[in-house]
Scaffold this motif. Structure first.
Motif, short mmCIF file in Angstrom:
data_model
loop_
_atom_site.label_atom_id
_atom_site.label_comp_id
_atom_site.label_asym_id
_atom_site.label_seq_id
_atom_site.Cartn_x
_atom_site.Cartn_y
_atom_site.Cartn_z
N ILE A 416 35.39 66.55 38.75
CA ILE A 416 35.25 66.75 40.19
C ILE A 416 33.85 67.24 40.53
O ILE A 416 33.16 66.71 41.42
CB ILE A 416 36.31 67.74 40.71
CG1 ILE A 416 37.73 67.15 40.59
CG2 ILE A 416 36.01 68.16 42.14
CD1 ILE A 416 37.99 65.95 41.46
N HIS A 417 33.41 68.27 39.80
CA HIS A 417 32.11 68.88 40.09
C HIS A 417 30.96 67.91 39.86
O HIS A 417 30.00 67.86 40.65
CB HIS A 417 31.93 70.12 39.21
CG HIS A 417 30.60 70.80 39.37
ND1 HIS A 417 30.25 71.49 40.52
CD2 HIS A 417 29.52 70.88 38.53
CE1 HIS A 417 29.03 71.98 40.39
NE2 HIS A 417 28.56 71.61 39.20
N GLU A 418 31.07 67.11 38.79
CA GLU A 418 29.98 66.20 38.43
C GLU A 418 30.14 64.82 39.04
O GLU A 418 29.30 63.94 38.83
CB GLU A 418 29.91 66.08 36.90
CG GLU A 418 29.60 67.41 36.22
CD GLU A 418 29.73 67.33 34.70
OE1 GLU A 418 29.96 66.20 34.18
OE2 GLU A 418 29.61 68.36 34.05
N ARG A 419 31.25 64.60 39.77
CA ARG A 419 31.55 63.31 40.38
C ARG A 419 31.54 62.20 39.35
O ARG A 419 30.92 61.14 39.52
CB ARG A 419 30.59 63.02 41.53
CG ARG A 419 30.69 64.00 42.68
CD ARG A 419 29.83 63.60 43.87
NE ARG A 419 30.01 64.53 44.98
CZ ARG A 419 31.00 64.44 45.87
NH1 ARG A 419 31.88 63.44 45.79
NH2 ARG A 419 31.10 65.32 46.86
N LYS A 420 32.25 62.44 38.25
CA LYS A 420 32.34 61.47 37.17
C LYS A 420 33.78 61.07 36.94
O LYS A 420 34.71 61.77 37.34
CB LYS A 420 31.78 62.07 35.86
CG LYS A 420 30.28 62.26 35.83
CD LYS A 420 29.86 62.76 34.46
CE LYS A 420 28.35 62.88 34.36
NZ LYS A 420 27.94 63.38 33.01
N GLU A 421 33.96 59.94 36.27
CA GLU A 421 35.28 59.56 35.80
C GLU A 421 35.65 60.43 34.59
O GLU A 421 34.76 60.93 33.88
CB GLU A 421 35.31 58.08 35.41
CG GLU A 421 35.02 57.13 36.55
CD GLU A 421 36.16 57.08 37.56
OE1 GLU A 421 37.25 57.64 37.28
OE2 GLU A 421 35.96 56.47 38.63
N LEU A 422 36.93 60.58 34.35
CA LEU A 422 37.38 61.41 33.23
C LEU A 422 36.83 60.92 31.90
O LEU A 422 36.47 61.71 31.02
CB LEU A 422 38.91 61.45 33.18
CG LEU A 422 39.59 62.19 34.33
CD1 LEU A 422 41.09 61.93 34.32
CD2 LEU A 422 39.30 63.69 34.23
N ARG A 423 36.75 59.60 31.73
CA ARG A 423 36.27 59.05 30.47
C ARG A 423 34.75 59.13 30.33
O ARG A 423 34.23 58.78 29.26
CB ARG A 423 36.74 57.59 30.34
CG ARG A 423 38.23 57.46 30.06
CD ARG A 423 38.75 56.06 30.35
NE ARG A 423 40.15 55.90 29.98
CZ ARG A 423 41.18 56.38 30.68
NH1 ARG A 423 40.96 57.05 31.81
NH2 ARG A 423 42.43 56.18 30.27
N SER A 424 34.08 59.60 31.37
CA SER A 424 32.62 59.68 31.33
C SER A 424 32.10 61.10 31.18
O SER A 424 30.88 61.30 31.07
CB SER A 424 32.02 59.06 32.61
OG SER A 424 32.40 57.71 32.73
N ILE A 425 32.98 62.09 31.19
CA ILE A 425 32.47 63.46 31.09
C ILE A 425 31.92 63.69 29.69
O ILE A 425 32.30 63.04 28.72
CB ILE A 425 33.56 64.51 31.41
CG1 ILE A 425 34.70 64.46 30.40
CG2 ILE A 425 34.08 64.34 32.84
CD1 ILE A 425 35.69 65.60 30.56
N ASP A 426 31.00 64.65 29.59
CA ASP A 426 30.35 64.99 28.32
C ASP A 426 31.32 65.82 27.48
O ASP A 426 31.62 66.96 27.83
CB ASP A 426 29.07 65.78 28.61
CG ASP A 426 28.24 66.06 27.36
OD1 ASP A 426 28.83 66.15 26.27
OD2 ASP A 426 27.02 66.21 27.49
N ILE A 427 31.81 65.26 26.37
CA ILE A 427 32.79 65.95 25.54
C ILE A 427 32.19 67.22 24.93
O ILE A 427 32.87 68.25 24.80
CB ILE A 427 33.34 65.03 24.44
CG1 ILE A 427 34.08 63.84 25.06
CG2 ILE A 427 34.27 65.80 23.50
CD1 ILE A 427 35.26 64.24 25.92
N SER A 428 30.93 67.16 24.55
CA SER A 428 30.28 68.36 24.00
C SER A 428 30.25 69.48 25.03
O SER A 428 30.48 70.65 24.71
CB SER A 428 28.85 68.04 23.54
OG SER A 428 28.87 67.13 22.46
N ALA A 429 29.97 69.12 26.28
CA ALA A 429 29.97 70.13 27.35
C ALA A 429 31.37 70.67 27.59
O ALA A 429 31.54 71.87 27.85
CB ALA A 429 29.40 69.51 28.64
#
Length: 445
Positions: A416-429
């Motif tokens: 939500i915060h980064e306006r990304k799709e779930l599959r696109s979030i940074d896993i390391s973050a």
């Protein structure tokens, strides 16, 4: 995928960033994590209280520790906050599991109901009890809203991201996400009605050990005087003096009708199971009174609010955990939690099958097992996560449900915060964020 449009006569509960369906251990932790991450969050629960299995069925958190020679802690984060609150109320104790599945944290479930409520409300999350998800509005492989049944009729609610923590994958079912129905390929785990017993003489009860307890149970069943489907059920102390809790009954969880598999998602089967479970509970109570020292003057204080359900629907996610993953303690680059609990298969018959991980080891829980296939904005956490029958029988413990829920809620807030799709979030973050919140992602020896 078909599109279903809500009737204009259905009143809206509002628009949210994240909607979490199901407020068990996974759902509550998901809602807390999402709200703490700044997401406007709605938590829906069908019971009139929070906690799901943790307050409606059981009184012990398993999965915080590994079994074996050394008890290693493998779950932290929000789970630690819950246990700390229970300790403030002097409403919990630690005890060894009857079958060697690691240290359990046994609690007073009435206190836990209030603790869950206080923790959720403190985050500013919106909570709606007595609310059943009835339908999902799906367009272009995305859920846009839900229909919820309430005592004022149907309501709608809209969000950008949804988390299914119903245990039965109800939201996945309504949204058309693929799943395996327990019992289709491997026999579904049996159902259990738990019950609490008051006025037990603890000193006398502890005069016999587990082996003698089980010997007497098997002997009583063989005598024909008692109808006891399970012959190695357990009882344990609670934080309330003189009160014991049980895990003994065994109720059929699956069958076939007109060529279709039926399990505890089937209302007719579930109705029969609830009735049968309470009948069995009184039979086990009669056995305890007549055959087990310390129970002579004891009596049933309460049944579980609902029958204990171990598995119904298990989703197909971007990764599916397997028996081999668990028993080899496999590690994953995207793991968001750990599990050291054995495979615990409550199969049809008199006993339970146990298969243990290597001593002191824990399998990782990959984030991909929380990503439902075919629906872009849907996460799953808790006992309907993506796993085979055997892997599920290990990783479904409530501490692991908390870890999965916290990861799902944190990931939803990030998206939500980064306006990304779930599959696109940074896993390391995501992993760094979980670590900063006290999660445990590697076994700490």
């Amino acid at each position: 995928m078909s599109v279903r449009v809500f009737s204009t006569s259905v009143k809206s509960l509002g628009e949210f960033d994240v909607i979490v369906a199901g407020a068990g251990s996974a759902g509550i932790c998901a809602a807390i994590a999402a709200a703490r991450g700044g997401a406007r969050t709605l938590l829906l629960e069908r019971h009139p209280f929070l906690g799901g299995t943790s307050t409606a069925v059981l009184d012990t958190f398993y999965g915080f520790y590994t079994p074996g020679a050394r008890s290693l802690k493998v779950v932290g984060g929000i789970g630690d906050d819950v246990v700390a609150r229970l300790r403030e109320y002097r409403a919990c104790l630690e005890r060894p599991n009857t079958y060697g599945a690691g240290t359990g944290i046994t609690y007073n479930s009435e206190y836990l109901k209030v603790i869950w409520e206080e923790m959720v409300q403190h985050t500013g999350c919106t909570v709606l009890l007595n609310a059943w998800v009835q339908q999902a509005d799906v367009a272009q492989d995305r859920i846009t809203g839900l229909i919820v049944a309430t005592r004022q009729g149907l309501k709608s609610a809209e969000a950008r991201i949804f988390v299914d923590t119903t245990g039965d994958a109800d939201l996945c079912f309504f949204a058309g996400a693929p799943y395996e129905l327990a019992g289709e390929h491997d026999p579904a785990q049996m159902l259990t009605t738990t019950f609490k017993v008051a006025n037990v003489n603890t000193e006398l009860r502890q005069s016999i050990d587990k082996e003698e307890f089980h010997r007497r149970m098997a002997e009583a069943a063989r005598s024909g005087r008692f109808n006891l489907p399970r012959r190695e059920g357990s009882d344990h102390i609670t934080p309330i003096p003189g009160m014991y809790a049980t895990n003994m009954t065994r109720v059929q969880s699956f069958g076939n009708s007109n060529g279709e598999t039926r399990n505890a998602t089937d209302p007719t089967l579930l109705t029969c199971a609830e009735i049968e479970g309470r009948r069995q509970a009184l039979e086990y109570m009669r056995f305890l009174r007549e055959c087990i020292p310390g129970y002579e003057d004891a009596d049933v204080a309460a049944f579980g609010t609902q029958i204990g359900v171990r598995e119904t629907r298990r989703i197909y996610g971007e990764y599916r955990m397997t028996r081999e993953d668990v028993l080899s303690a496999k590690q994953f680059d995207d793991q968001i939690g750990l599990c050291g609990a054995p495979i615990e298969d409550h199969h049809e018959g008199e006993d339970t099958h146990w298969q243990y991980l290597p001593d002191g080891a824990a399998v990782g829980i990959p984030f991909r097992a929380l990503l439902a296939k075919r629906v872009e904005n849907l996460l799953v956490a808790g006992r309907c996560f993506s796993a085979s029958h055997d892997a599920h029988a290990s990783v479904r413990s409530m501490a692991q449900c908390m870890a999965m829920g916290e990861a799902a809620g944190t990931a939803a807030a990030m998206a939500i915060h980064e306006r990304k799709e779930l599959r696109s979030i940074d896993i390391s973050a995501l992993r760094d964020s979980l670590l900063s919140l006290g999660a445990i992602l590697q076994v700490q020896r």
